[in-house]
Write an enzyme that holds these catalytic residues in place. Structure first.
Site, PDB file in Angstrom:
ATOM      1  N   GLY A 207     -13.664  23.990 -35.872  1.00  0.00           N
ATOM      2  CA  GLY A 207     -12.486  23.517 -35.147  1.00  0.00           C
ATOM      3  C   GLY A 207     -12.625  22.036 -34.900  1.00  0.00           C
TER       4      GLY A 207
ATOM      5  CG  MET B 291     -19.408  17.481 -35.074  1.00  0.00           C
ATOM      6  SD  MET B 291     -20.581  18.795 -34.582  1.00  0.00           S
ATOM      7  CE  MET B 291     -21.894  17.778 -33.888  1.00  0.00           C
ATOM      8  CD  GLU B 292     -20.966  19.251 -30.517  1.00  0.00           C
ATOM      9  OE1 GLU B 292     -20.026  19.750 -31.165  1.00  0.00           O
ATOM     10  OE2 GLU B 292     -22.064  19.808 -30.377  1.00  0.00           O
TER      11      GLU B 292
ATOM     12  CG  HIS C  41     -15.443  23.294 -26.890  1.00  0.00           C
ATOM     13  ND1 HIS C  41     -15.839  24.595 -26.717  1.00  0.00           N
ATOM     14  CD2 HIS C  41     -16.370  22.738 -27.712  1.00  0.00           C
ATOM     15  CE1 HIS C  41     -16.959  24.809 -27.385  1.00  0.00           C
ATOM     16  NE2 HIS C  41     -17.297  23.704 -28.008  1.00  0.00           N
ATOM     17  CD  GLU C  42     -15.513  19.895 -29.965  1.00  0.00           C
ATOM     18  OE1 GLU C  42     -16.675  19.461 -30.043  1.00  0.00           O
ATOM     19  OE2 GLU C  42     -15.209  21.073 -30.246  1.00  0.00           O
TER      20      GLU C  42
ATOM     21  CG  HIS D 122     -20.027  20.005 -26.922  1.00  0.00           C
ATOM     22  ND1 HIS D 122     -21.009  20.860 -26.541  1.00  0.00           N
ATOM     23  CD2 HIS D 122     -19.230  20.700 -27.778  1.00  0.00           C
ATOM     24  CE1 HIS D 122     -20.821  22.036 -27.140  1.00  0.00           C
ATOM     25  NE2 HIS D 122     -19.748  21.965 -27.887  1.00  0.00           N
TER      26      HIS D 122
ATOM     27  CD  GLU E 242     -20.951  24.976 -29.419  1.00  0.00           C
ATOM     28  OE1 GLU E 242     -19.840  24.937 -28.864  1.00  0.00           O
ATOM     29  OE2 GLU E 242     -21.417  24.009 -30.042  1.00  0.00           O
TER      30      GLU E 242
END
Ligand SMILES: [Zn+2]
Length: 833
Positions: free
Chosen positions: A256, A258-259, A290-291, A294, A313
């Site tokens: 989806g 990448m952080e 979400h990212e 992180h 995660e």
């Protein structure tokens, strides 16, 4: 290519510490290769010792250690040995590298819409050496400075702020210390939107052909970003540490997002070119949030070794739901969690391949990727939600702040986090971790009315009790905290909280009246299968229409699907409930989830396709009739109809300009409809050529690949199979789409020869591909509708051979699904219930 083992990583981290990287990339050499020059300054704690450097070039040009040239012929299996190290060292590596087309390394994409080329770097999990020479492991962090040569009309963004020093020459500011797997670069004629929030420069980037769509949604994306920054600053008590914050929507991205610190990469389908459901819009917001989580948890503090990848995660997943719910307009976070995440994790946790959330014992990097699944994301997040409720915010967030403060710019383990919580005042967090994080498996919870003796009435009184059953193969005594409710026919309820510590726990609710339905875990607080008795299931067709809380409805739908999965509920009964209750549902997440399960799992797997076809198509049509025009619910329902229709004329009518009122046949809906028409044989290759001429986008090309694989002719299947098993030139998205379109329940006769061929030919084809792609393509290409003992036997035989890690996991998990389907068909073979 050997995967780094934890033993090698520990030894290397014992011997060296990295001071800084300087990486220069030349992206002006045409479509195949780029130049990569790396200078690394590092210290050796044991002067005279040796270590190794990771690099996977097309051609290694030179390696110089402390001024001495090494023999480039000594590169072996992606490693160069560095011997006789001094206290302070410098290694310089110059190489020609290949662009990738599989979404890992430096991926290069040519947009069919306008012929422009775009690149982005994906270094996760062990792909960094495909871009630059490095000591590739998470706990050797160092600052990076990048310089890049590009064609003159390109822009460049990366982990550090970028600026042009001359035409086609870019410099990026030296970063804070980063792990190798975060290093990224996004370069090409990208379209950008710039903004600022609270002193943080923001950038959004997408390829030119999607520019208008990004511009339309930029405000929404930036608003969510700003809201999440404010909330994370409040919760974590430490400011975002990486300077600028770029969000690049890049082509053919596998995950989806990448952080990467300072420069998150997202799949560019998240820049919507067509209408989407509310759930999908929420999904994008949740991915953004979400990212961002992180950036603190994962990037600022990074796991020491890949076996704690789950913690990154789980934590990001949990914080995302919480932050979206509390601080953004996307308040359906827990509804989505129930339908998409929990079901994913619950399935994974019941497979033969299940594993504890923590301590999965990954001894090398590749096996860590194998366990990067629904257990890591969903079960871990569900457990952290429980822990947050149990500890309260002061202790939970206090521990997290301590953890981040103590390990900033460094690495840490689960043990460090548990210690931080203990230091913040948690008393029993170790016990909790032992029961929940270190044991796999799912408990089953049932409500029963039992005659139990009481203090006042030794002869017994009717009492509602909750029973807990741990899976036989993984005995455990997990505590649960949840709410139980009795629902009357009008949807009103009376409820009680239950702390489950024993296998039978009395509940403070009087026994249900006739017509009342008892439900456990109505707020979806715990991690368990809720099993309903027959009387309760009989009450659901009416009750599901009047339960007001969408989370509770999700608990009920999940409970039913888990029961069908376990061959404990007749799929025909499930279909009865769906027919009665689903048309009343207006929550598009619920509709999307249940319609796709009904069409993709119930039809063709649990029930023979010939039996289920008409009922499933009629269900989707009934849902569509009830959906309000112009809503996400209508889009979800229309996709359901497009996916299951048995009469092509209805769909052709939609394409020819007469869709239902309020439904727009935009490019994505058009392709959804076309795919079904392909399965039904109502369109042909020539029609697809015409459709592709109408939609020249990269997305259109991928859809066309899926459609061509779905055509019901031997020639179409042969061509698709050739692409799946032999074509290395196809991009990763086109490959996935071809695999996805290949099988259909109604084409079993046509595809029958390919069932055995899958098990014979796919293992050989994985040699052509690496990493993520192997697992994804072999999962999608699995003969999922060939529900028979013969398929299981073929799978068993294949699993007896030496298989690539990702392939083994795909075959094992898909075969587990097939076994469940066989069990359901055996138990409920008759049509009559
Ligand atoms: Zn993540």
């Amino acid at each position: 290519m050997a995967s780094l083992t934890v033993a090698d990583a520990r030894e290397r981290a014992r011997v060296i510490a990295v001071d800084r990287y300087a990486v220069d990339l030349d992206l002006t050499r045409g479509p195949e290769t780029f130049g990569s020059t790396t200078t690394i300054r590092f210290r050796c704690r044991v002067p005279g010792a040796a270590t190794f450097l990771d690099v996977r070039p097309e051609r290694l040009l030179s390696v110089r250690l402390n001024g001495d040239y090494l023999d480039v012929g000594l590169l072996e299996d992606g490693r160069i040995r560095l011997e006789a190290l001094a206290e302070d060292n410098e290694v310089d590596v110059s190489a020609d590298m290949s662009y990738s087309h599989d979404g890992e390394g430096l991926h290069r994409h040519v947009d069919p819409a306008d012929g422009s080329a775009y690149v982005y770097a994906m270094s996760f999990l062990d792909a960094a050496p495909r871009i630059f020479a490095c000591f590739d492991q998470p706990d050797l962090k160092a600052p990076y400075s990048l310089t890049v040569s590009t064609p003159p009309d390109w822009t460049v963004v990366g982990n550090g702020a970028a600026w042009p020093v001359s035409s086609g020459r870019w410099q990026l500011r030296e970063t804070m210390p980063l792990s190798t797997y975060f290093v990224t670069l996004v370069a090409g004629p990208y379209h950008s939107v710039r903004a600022e929030h609270d002193g943080i420069p923001l950038g959004l980037h997408v390829k030119q052909s999607l520019a208008e769509h990004l511009d339309r949604d930029a405000e929404e994306i930036l608003t969510v970003t700003a809201q999440a920054f404010d909330e994370y600053h409040r919760l974590f008590g430490i400011r975002y540490p990486f300077g600028e914050y770029h969000q690049a929507f890049v082509p053919e991205f596998n995950a989806g997002a990448m952080e990467n610190p300072g420069c998150v990469t997202f799949r560019d389908q998240m820049v919507f070119r067509s209408r989407v459901t509310d759930g999908e819009r929420g999904d994008r917001a949740r991915t953004i949030v979400h990212e961002m989580a992180h950036q603190w948890f994962g990037d600022l503090v990074t796991m020491q070794w890949w076996d704690d990848l789950w913690l990154n995660e789980s934590f990001a997943e949990f914080m995302t739901r919480r932050v979206c719910q509390d601080a953004t307009a996307f308040t359906d976070a827990w509804v989505d969690f129930a339908f998409s995440r929990k079901r994913w994790g619950m399935t994974a946790d019941q497979r033969p391949s299940t594993h504890p959330v923590a301590g999965n014992g990954s001894t090398d990097a590749a096996s860590a990727l194998n366990d990067f699944d629904g257990i890591s994301y969903a079960k871990g997040a569900a457990l952290l939600k429980q822990l947050n409720a149990h500890l309260g915010d002061e202790v939970f967030l206090g521990g997290v702040r301590r953890h981040i403060g103590q390990h900033a710019y460094g690495n840490a383990t689960l043990a460090d986090l548990l210690q931080a919580w203990t230091d913040a005042g948690a008393v029993d967090v170790q016990d909790w971790a032992d029961q929940w994080l270190r044991l796999p498996g799912v408990d089953t919870l049932r409500l029963e009315t039992l005659r139990l003796a009481t203090e006042t009435d030794p002869s017994g009184a009717d009492t509602v009790a909750l029973t807990r059953t741990a899976p036989e193969q993984f005995p455990a005594r997990r505590p649960h905290t949840l709410t139980v409710a009795a629902y009357a026919a009008d949807g009103s309820s009376r409820s009680a909280e239950v702390q489950v510590a024993d296998d039978t726990t009395p509940v403070a609710l009087t026994a249900p009246e006739p017509g009342e339905v008892l439900l456990a875990d109505v707020h979806d607080d715990t991690w368990a299968k809720v099993r309903l008795d027959d009387d309760s299931v009989a009450g659901l067709p009416r009750l599901l229409q009047v339960i007001a809380d969408p989370v509770t409805r999700a608990v009920v739908w999940n409970s039913l699907t888990y029961a069908v999965d376990d061959a404990a509920l007749n799929p025909r009964t499930m279909l009865d409930v769906l027919e009665a209750a689903l048309p009343a549902e207006q929550q598009d997440i619920a509709l999307s989830s249940m319609l796709s399960w009904t069409n993709g799992v119930l039809r063709g797997r649990y029930l023979p396709q010939e039996e289920a076809d008409e009922r499933v198509a009629a269900l989707a049509t009934a849902v569509l009739h009830r959906a309000a025009p112009g809503t996400g619910a209508q889009i979800a329902a229309a996709r359901g109809v497009a996916g299951s229709a048995t009469d092509p004329d209805v769909l052709l009518f939609w394409l020819d300009g007469a869709p239902p009122d309020g439904l727009v046949i935009d490019p994505e809906m058009r392709w959804t409809v076309l795919q079904r028409l392909c399965v039904l044989g109502a369109v042909d290759d020539a029609r697809l050529d015409a459709e592709l001429a109408r939609d020249r986008s990269a997305a259109g090309a991928v859809h066309a690949a899926r459609c061509r694989a779905a055509l019901p002719t031997p020639e179409a299947k042969a061509a698709a199979w050739q692409r799946i098993t032999r074509d290395t030139a196809a991009g990763n998205y086109a490959l996935y789409a071809t695999c996805d379109g290949f099988w259909a329940p109604e084409q079993q006769e046509l595809t029958a020869p390919y069932v055995a061929r899958y098990f014979e030919e796919i293992p050989a084809s994985t040699g052509l591909r690496t990493g993520w792609v192997v697992g994804e393509m072999s999962r999608l290409a699995y003969p999922r509708y060939a529900v028979s003992d013969e398929t299981v036997d073929l799978a068993e035989a294949a699993l007896g051979q030496d298989l690539a890690t990702g392939l083994r996991r795909s075959i094992a998990d898909q075969t587990d699904d097939l076994r469940r389907a066989l069990a359901v068909r055996r138990r409920f073979s008759a049509r009559a219930t």
